[in-house]
Motif scaffolding. Structure first.
Motif, PDB file in Angstrom:
ATOM      1  N   PHE A 110       0.894  -1.349  -0.140  1.00  0.00           N
ATOM      2  CA  PHE A 110      -0.003   0.062  -0.072  1.00  0.00           C
ATOM      3  C   PHE A 110       0.750   1.283  -0.023  1.00  0.00           C
ATOM      4  N   ASP A 111       0.421   2.442  -0.309  1.00  0.00           N
ATOM      5  CA  ASP A 111       1.047   3.641  -0.481  1.00  0.00           C
ATOM      6  C   ASP A 111       1.034   4.233   0.939  1.00  0.00           C
ATOM      7  N   ASP A 112       2.380   4.109   1.657  1.00  0.00           N
ATOM      8  CA  ASP A 112       2.331   4.761   3.130  1.00  0.00           C
ATOM      9  C   ASP A 112       2.920   5.995   3.078  1.00  0.00           C
ATOM     10  N   SER A 113       3.025   6.622   2.087  1.00  0.00           N
ATOM     11  CA  SER A 113       3.824   8.035   1.985  1.00  0.00           C
ATOM     12  C   SER A 113       3.040   9.230   2.664  1.00  0.00           C
ATOM     13  N   PHE A 114       1.790   8.861   3.332  1.00  0.00           N
ATOM     14  CA  PHE A 114       1.174   9.976   3.847  1.00  0.00           C
ATOM     15  C   PHE A 114       0.096   9.172   5.065  1.00  0.00           C
ATOM     16  N   ASP A 115      -0.777   9.831   5.847  1.00  0.00           N
ATOM     17  CA  ASP A 115      -1.532   9.066   6.613  1.00  0.00           C
ATOM     18  C   ASP A 115      -2.944   8.916   5.585  1.00  0.00           C
ATOM     19  N   ARG A 116      -2.874   7.960   5.049  1.00  0.00           N
ATOM     20  CA  ARG A 116      -3.755   7.555   3.874  1.00  0.00           C
ATOM     21  C   ARG A 116      -4.545   6.550   4.454  1.00  0.00           C
ATOM     22  N   SER A 117      -4.040   5.488   4.903  1.00  0.00           N
ATOM     23  CA  SER A 117      -4.868   4.256   5.470  1.00  0.00           C
ATOM     24  C   SER A 117      -4.058   4.046   6.758  1.00  0.00           C
ATOM     25  N   VAL A 118      -5.109   4.313   7.677  1.00  0.00           N
ATOM     26  CA  VAL A 118      -4.383   4.370   9.045  1.00  0.00           C
ATOM     27  C   VAL A 118      -5.124   3.337  10.051  1.00  0.00           C
ATOM     28  N   LEU A 119      -4.619   3.035  11.152  1.00  0.00           N
ATOM     29  CA  LEU A 119      -5.099   2.259  12.145  1.00  0.00           C
ATOM     30  C   LEU A 119      -4.859   2.982  13.651  1.00  0.00           C
ATOM     31  N   ARG A 120      -6.181   3.036  14.271  1.00  0.00           N
ATOM     32  CA  ARG A 120      -6.023   3.723  15.367  1.00  0.00           C
ATOM     33  C   ARG A 120      -6.663   3.009  16.719  1.00  0.00           C
ATOM     34  N   GLY A 121      -6.160   3.330  18.112  1.00  0.00           N
ATOM     35  CA  GLY A 121      -7.107   2.777  19.000  1.00  0.00           C
ATOM     36  C   GLY A 121      -6.391   1.793  19.549  1.00  0.00           C
ATOM     37  N   GLY A 122      -7.622   0.819  20.135  1.00  0.00           N
ATOM     38  CA  GLY A 122      -6.948  -0.287  20.880  1.00  0.00           C
ATOM     39  C   GLY A 122      -5.812   0.032  21.733  1.00  0.00           C
ATOM     40  N   PRO A 123      -4.714  -0.919  21.725  1.00  0.00           N
ATOM     41  CA  PRO A 123      -3.538  -0.464  22.681  1.00  0.00           C
ATOM     42  C   PRO A 123      -2.495   0.566  22.105  1.00  0.00           C
ATOM     43  N   LEU A 124      -3.083   1.228  21.088  1.00  0.00           N
ATOM     44  CA  LEU A 124      -2.026   1.970  20.258  1.00  0.00           C
ATOM     45  C   LEU A 124      -2.324   3.598  20.663  1.00  0.00           C
ATOM     46  N   THR A 125      -1.150   4.333  20.598  1.00  0.00           N
ATOM     47  CA  THR A 125      -1.428   5.610  20.703  1.00  0.00           C
ATOM     48  C   THR A 125      -1.046   6.338  19.425  1.00  0.00           C
ATOM     49  N   GLY A 126      -1.970   7.211  18.623  1.00  0.00           N
ATOM     50  CA  GLY A 126      -1.694   7.751  17.433  1.00  0.00           C
ATOM     51  C   GLY A 126      -2.122   6.733  16.448  1.00  0.00           C
ATOM     52  N   ALA A 127      -1.919   7.285  15.258  1.00  0.00           N
ATOM     53  CA  ALA A 127      -2.354   6.750  14.058  1.00  0.00           C
ATOM     54  C   ALA A 127      -1.083   5.934  13.165  1.00  0.00           C
ATOM     55  N   TYR A 128      -1.365   4.626  12.897  1.00  0.00           N
ATOM     56  CA  TYR A 128      -0.166   3.788  12.389  1.00  0.00           C
ATOM     57  C   TYR A 128      -0.597   3.499  11.186  1.00  0.00           C
ATOM     58  N   ARG A 129       0.394   3.959   9.863  1.00  0.00           N
ATOM     59  CA  ARG A 129       0.149   3.777   8.706  1.00  0.00           C
ATOM     60  C   ARG A 129       0.025   2.220   8.129  1.00  0.00           C
ATOM     61  N   LEU A 130      -0.767   1.875   7.246  1.00  0.00           N
ATOM     62  CA  LEU A 130      -0.785   0.387   6.733  1.00  0.00           C
ATOM     63  C   LEU A 130       0.281   0.655   5.609  1.00  0.00           C
ATOM     64  N   ARG A 131       1.364  -0.577   5.772  1.00  0.00           N
ATOM     65  CA  ARG A 131       2.155  -0.577   4.709  1.00  0.00           C
ATOM     66  C   ARG A 131       2.142  -1.754   3.802  1.00  0.00           C
ATOM     67  N   GLN A 132       1.752  -2.822   4.465  1.00  0.00           N
ATOM     68  CA  GLN A 132       1.421  -4.110   3.473  1.00  0.00           C
ATOM     69  C   GLN A 132       0.811  -5.106   4.298  1.00  0.00           C
ATOM     70  N   LEU A 133       0.196  -6.052   3.601  1.00  0.00           N
ATOM     71  CA  LEU A 133      -0.263  -7.358   4.303  1.00  0.00           C
ATOM     72  C   LEU A 133       0.055  -8.498   3.508  1.00  0.00           C
ATOM     73  N   HIS A 134       0.247  -9.612   4.252  1.00  0.00           N
ATOM     74  CA  HIS A 134       0.832 -10.857   3.670  1.00  0.00           C
ATOM     75  C   HIS A 134       0.142 -12.075   4.466  1.00  0.00           C
ATOM     76  N   LEU A 135       0.539 -13.222   4.004  1.00  0.00           N
ATOM     77  CA  LEU A 135      -0.235 -14.339   4.796  1.00  0.00           C
ATOM     78  C   LEU A 135       1.049 -15.428   5.041  1.00  0.00           C
ATOM     79  N   HIS A 136       0.637 -16.234   6.250  1.00  0.00           N
ATOM     80  CA  HIS A 136       1.503 -17.537   6.691  1.00  0.00           C
ATOM     81  C   HIS A 136       0.531 -18.721   6.378  1.00  0.00           C
ATOM     82  N   TRP A 137       0.909 -19.674   5.913  1.00  0.00           N
ATOM     83  CA  TRP A 137      -0.240 -20.921   5.559  1.00  0.00           C
ATOM     84  C   TRP A 137       0.910 -22.328   5.772  1.00  0.00           C
ATOM     85  N   GLY A 138      -0.104 -23.297   5.772  1.00  0.00           N
ATOM     86  CA  GLY A 138       0.559 -24.499   6.028  1.00  0.00           C
ATOM     87  C   GLY A 138       0.353 -25.386   4.787  1.00  0.00           C
ATOM     88  N   SER A 139       1.085 -26.672   4.762  1.00  0.00           N
ATOM     89  CA  SER A 139       0.771 -27.687   3.639  1.00  0.00           C
ATOM     90  C   SER A 139      -0.407 -28.513   3.736  1.00  0.00           C
TER      91      SER A 139
END
Ligand SMILES: COc1cccc(N2C=Cc3cc(S(N)(=O)=O)sc3S2(=O)=O)c1
Ligand SMILES: [Zn+2]
Length: 260
Positions: free
Chosen positions: A69-98
């Protein structure tokens, strides 16, 4: 390390030889046992406000399938929960089994899920991603468990449809107009603890937010993931499976739950 042939890629047991942090006191993933979890009523709900236009590409890097994802500014952010402030979404990926009986990195009351999806966010107060890696509050990863069932989430379809275009290592395809919050389960309940990247360099800069409710995928969606190759297009097909790190020592850390 990234571009060495597979036979030179040491497994998790040897990562510490090149990445000493892999033997740290706050490593991830971990086993979560409900009896050791502490409900914290002060934990706020978390909120994601993602811009579908921030999605850029999907790629097979030989170790996972990643959407960037484009994380060059506060475009897609996660807030709240245990966090202080806005965190920028950089990428998503997966882990899986055989196979469907394992594949997730975190293990919940002995349950291994077929896969685990990670949404990686970083704290812009540290300037850039590389700077955030060096801070205990630098990165926040939302983890979503995937279980095989009969009512697969149509939203996963979009990612899995792209798989055909990134079958081999190094393949990348445009992946636009995608809002990853459609992947969230109904419940916002989560566990949170402080940990690390589950792959080298294993920095201990991650606030983990693991969603309690798994989402469903179909057996052939899992088969699709397993049809990715670890190797390049002119090399032998080597199924990209079992790209999960085993649980690491908890070392006295307390896992908090947003729910009773
Ligand atoms: C300096 O480049 C870096 C530094 C640190 C991490 C990474 N990355 C590669 C692995 C990795 C593993 C993640 S997990 N499974 O814990 O969510 S997140 C992540 S990454 O950020 O894409 C790249
Ligand atoms: Zn991950």
């Amino acid at each position: 390390v990234g571009d060495l042939p597979l036979r030179f890629h040491p497994g998790p047991e040897r990562w510490h030889e090149n990445y000493p942090m892999a033997k740290g006191d706050k490593q991830s993933p971990i086993e979560i046992n409900s009896k050791d979890v502490r409900h914290d009523s002060s934990l706020a709900p978390w909120h994601a406000s993602y811009d579908p236009g921030a999605a850029k590409t999907i790629l097979n890097n030989g170790r996972t399938c990643r959407v960037v994802f484009d994380d060059s500014f506060d475009r897609s952010v996660l807030r709240g929960g245990p966090l202080t402030g806005a965190y920028r979404l950089r990428q998503l990926h997966l882990h899986w089994g055989s196979s469907d009986d394992h594949g997730s990195e975190h293990v919940i009351d002995g349950v291994k899920y077929a896969a685990e999806l990670h949404m990686v966010h970083w704290n812009p107060k540290h300037g850039n991603f590389a700077g955030a890696l060096k801070q205990p509050d630098g990165v926040a990863v939302v983890g979503i468990f995937l279980k095989v069932g009969k009512t697969p989430k149509p939203e996963m379809k979009r990612i899995l449809e792209e798989i055909d275009n990134i079958k081999t290592k190094g393949k990348e395809a445009p992946f636009q107009h995608f809002d990853p919050s459609i992947l969230f389960p109904k419940s916002r309940d989560y566990w949170t603890y402080h940990g690390s990247f589950t792959t080298p360099p294993c920095e201990e800069c991650i606030t983990w937010i693991l969603l309690r409710e798994p989402i469903e995928v179909s057996p052939d969606q899992m088969a699709k993931l397993r049809s990715l190759s670890k190797n390049g297009e002119n090399e032998a097909m080597n199924p990209l499976v079992d790209n999960w790190r085993p649980p690491q020592p908890v070392k006295g850390r307390v896992v908090r739950a947003s729910f009773k």
